[in-house]
Design an enzyme around this catalytic site. Structure first.
Site, PDB file in Angstrom:
ATOM      1  N   LYS A  87      31.630 -34.163  27.227  1.00  0.00           N
ATOM      2  CA  LYS A  87      31.054 -33.104  26.392  1.00  0.00           C
ATOM      3  C   LYS A  87      29.988 -33.634  25.424  1.00  0.00           C
ATOM      4  O   LYS A  87      29.051 -32.918  25.073  1.00  0.00           O
ATOM      5  CB  LYS A  87      32.162 -32.386  25.615  1.00  0.00           C
ATOM      6  CG  LYS A  87      33.158 -31.666  26.522  1.00  0.00           C
ATOM      7  CD  LYS A  87      32.969 -30.188  26.451  1.00  0.00           C
ATOM      8  CE  LYS A  87      33.773 -29.355  27.427  1.00  0.00           C
ATOM      9  NZ  LYS A  87      35.029 -29.808  27.936  1.00  0.00           N
ATOM     10  N   GLU A 109      31.554 -22.010  20.631  1.00  0.00           N
ATOM     11  CA  GLU A 109      32.844 -21.474  21.043  1.00  0.00           C
ATOM     12  C   GLU A 109      33.650 -22.634  21.623  1.00  0.00           C
ATOM     13  O   GLU A 109      33.071 -23.604  22.108  1.00  0.00           O
ATOM     14  CB  GLU A 109      32.655 -20.392  22.108  1.00  0.00           C
ATOM     15  CG  GLU A 109      32.471 -20.891  23.547  1.00  0.00           C
ATOM     16  CD  GLU A 109      31.231 -21.754  23.779  1.00  0.00           C
ATOM     17  OE1 GLU A 109      30.235 -21.555  23.052  1.00  0.00           O
ATOM     18  OE2 GLU A 109      31.275 -22.631  24.658  1.00  0.00           O
ATOM     19  N   SER A 381      36.334 -36.983  34.012  1.00  0.00           N
ATOM     20  CA  SER A 381      35.611 -36.292  32.938  1.00  0.00           C
ATOM     21  C   SER A 381      36.143 -36.579  31.540  1.00  0.00           C
ATOM     22  O   SER A 381      35.400 -36.484  30.565  1.00  0.00           O
ATOM     23  CB  SER A 381      35.618 -34.782  33.190  1.00  0.00           C
ATOM     24  OG  SER A 381      36.944 -34.301  33.334  1.00  0.00           O
TER      25      SER A 381
END
Ligand SMILES: *Cc1c(COP(=O)(O)O)cnc(C)c1O
Length: 397
Positions: A87, A109, A381
């Protein structure tokens, strides 16, 4: 393969937004490419990715896992990035863009809280005000991440409407953006939302496949693997891992790379508790773009389910919908239990505890039946610390 002028990937994408949002979205559409392709921006972002996020992330040859599956498996270690997942690649890119646009307030969000933490992190780094919208139910489920965001100086606002989860938090963020068009930048966490977000986030995450190519060439002499596997929530880590492999090799001698996005089947595709969007979904509009999503015949969104909060989303990014429809990539799914099993296998064989999301990609190795000489790259990830409670419950059984 790229996005067209109106923001479409084939039949999917675009910007289906309330009129009140036109100025904000148009400002981004007009400026994003000019800014992110400028040599100054590229230089600043690459320094941040290297010195702050810790890139390049290693491409690790997992020899015991390879023996187990009788093929050659490499893990792209996004779990080793600062904040523990891919991220940060996207939030660093977007915060830099927000600064160039002169914005002073950031909204976001978050579902599981991973994107919220990555956003709060970069806002602290740049000294910008940060407001994160999160479903009330998710705030309870993901308390440690709420605490992290607060420690980093972000304000976390509970979304108390609807199912009190990610889609409701997204609606609140959009409402806030409409009310604060001038100074506020909406930092979206995946390859979803109105154009230009899907294209922009894919470009920021494409550093994953850029590095895979270089690293694989060094390690094997060939920059193209036979398979790339990644889990798909909205689809940002998968799009980053696919990006530089999507176009087929020009030389006829080179094989095309098989792209596999693994979705969360939850308790089973037809159990009523699933997030397998391509298996269950139909074409429609969600969060500003045309894509494939889970909905009933009235167009009401079906509540998704996955053991991993990061995959618990009823849609997929429009570019994935396009890759699915044109059959350039396939989107199988694995269940909660299969993902849990894969997480324990990786911990035992390689000493790596993966995020539950990433464990979905690993679980597909059971069904891949790759050949001994073939090369498989799995995008790991994120790391699994945040999922320990779920893993512990499994060990007690
Ligand atoms: C958020 C998250 C995902 C899912 O998001 P994508 O946009 O599909 O990548 C997957 N893995 C981890 C570790 C995450 O934090």
């Amino acid at each position: 393969m790229g996005v067209d002028k109106k923001g479409f990937f084939g039949d999917f994408g675009g910007a289906f937004i309330p009129e009140m949002l036109f100025p904000n979205v148009e400002e981004l559409q007009k400026n994003y490419l000019g800014i992110i392709n400028s040599s100054q921006f590229i230089k600043e972002l690459s320094v941040l990715l290297r010195d702050y996020a810790g890139r390049p992330s290693p491409l690790y040859f997992a020899s015991r896992l390879s023996n187990h599956y009788k093929t050659r498996i490499f893990l792209k270690r996004e779990d080793l990035n600062h904040t523990g997942s891919h991220k940060i690649n996207n939030t660093l890119g977007q915060i830099l863009l927000a600064k160039k646009l002169g914005k002073t307030r950031i909204i976001a969000e978050t579902g599981a809280g991973q994107h919220g933490v990555a956003t709060a992190t970069v806002c602290a780094l740049f000294g910008l005000e940060c407001v994160v919208f999160m479903g009330e139910k998710d705030m309870k489920r993901q308390k440690p991440n709420v605490e992290r965001m607060k420690m980093l100086g972000a304000k976390v606002i509970a979304a108390t409407c609807g199912s009190k989860t990610l889609k409701d938090a997204t609606n609140e963020a959009i409402r806030d953006w409409i009310s604060n068009p001038g100074n506020t930048y909406y930092l979206i966490g995946s390859v979803v939302g109105p154009h230009p977000y899907p294209d922009m986030v894919a470009k920021f995450q494409s550093v994953i496949s850029k590095e895979i190519k270089q690293q694989l060439k060094e390690k094997t002499g060939n920059e193209n693997p036979d398979y790339v596997l990644a889990c798909v929530g909205g689809g940002s880590n998968a799009m980053g891992a696919f990006y530089h492999f999507i176009d087929k090799p020009k030389s006829k001698k080179k094989k095309k790379v098989n792209l596999i996005g693994v979705e969360a089947a939850g308790k089973g595709i037809n159990s009523g508790f699933s997030a397998a969007t391509t298996a269950l979904g139909t074409e429609g509009i969600i969060h500003g773009s045309k894509t494939i999503l889970m909905q009933n015949s009235d167009g009401q969104i079906t509540e998704p389910h996955s053991i991993s909060a990061g995959l618990d989303y009823p849609g997929i990014g429009p570019q994935h919908a396009h890759l699915f429809k044109t059959k350039r990539a396939i989107y199988p799914s694995v269940t909660d239990n299969e993902a849990l099993k894969a997480a324990f296998l990786l911990a035992k064989l390689e000493g790596i505890i993966p995020a539950l999301e990433s464990a979905h990609a690993l679980a597909y190795l059971e069904k891949l039946y790759a050949k001994e000489k073939e090369t498989v790259v799995v995008c790991l990830s994120g790391r699994g610390d945040k999922d320990m409670e779920t893993f512990l419950a499994m060990m007690d059984k």
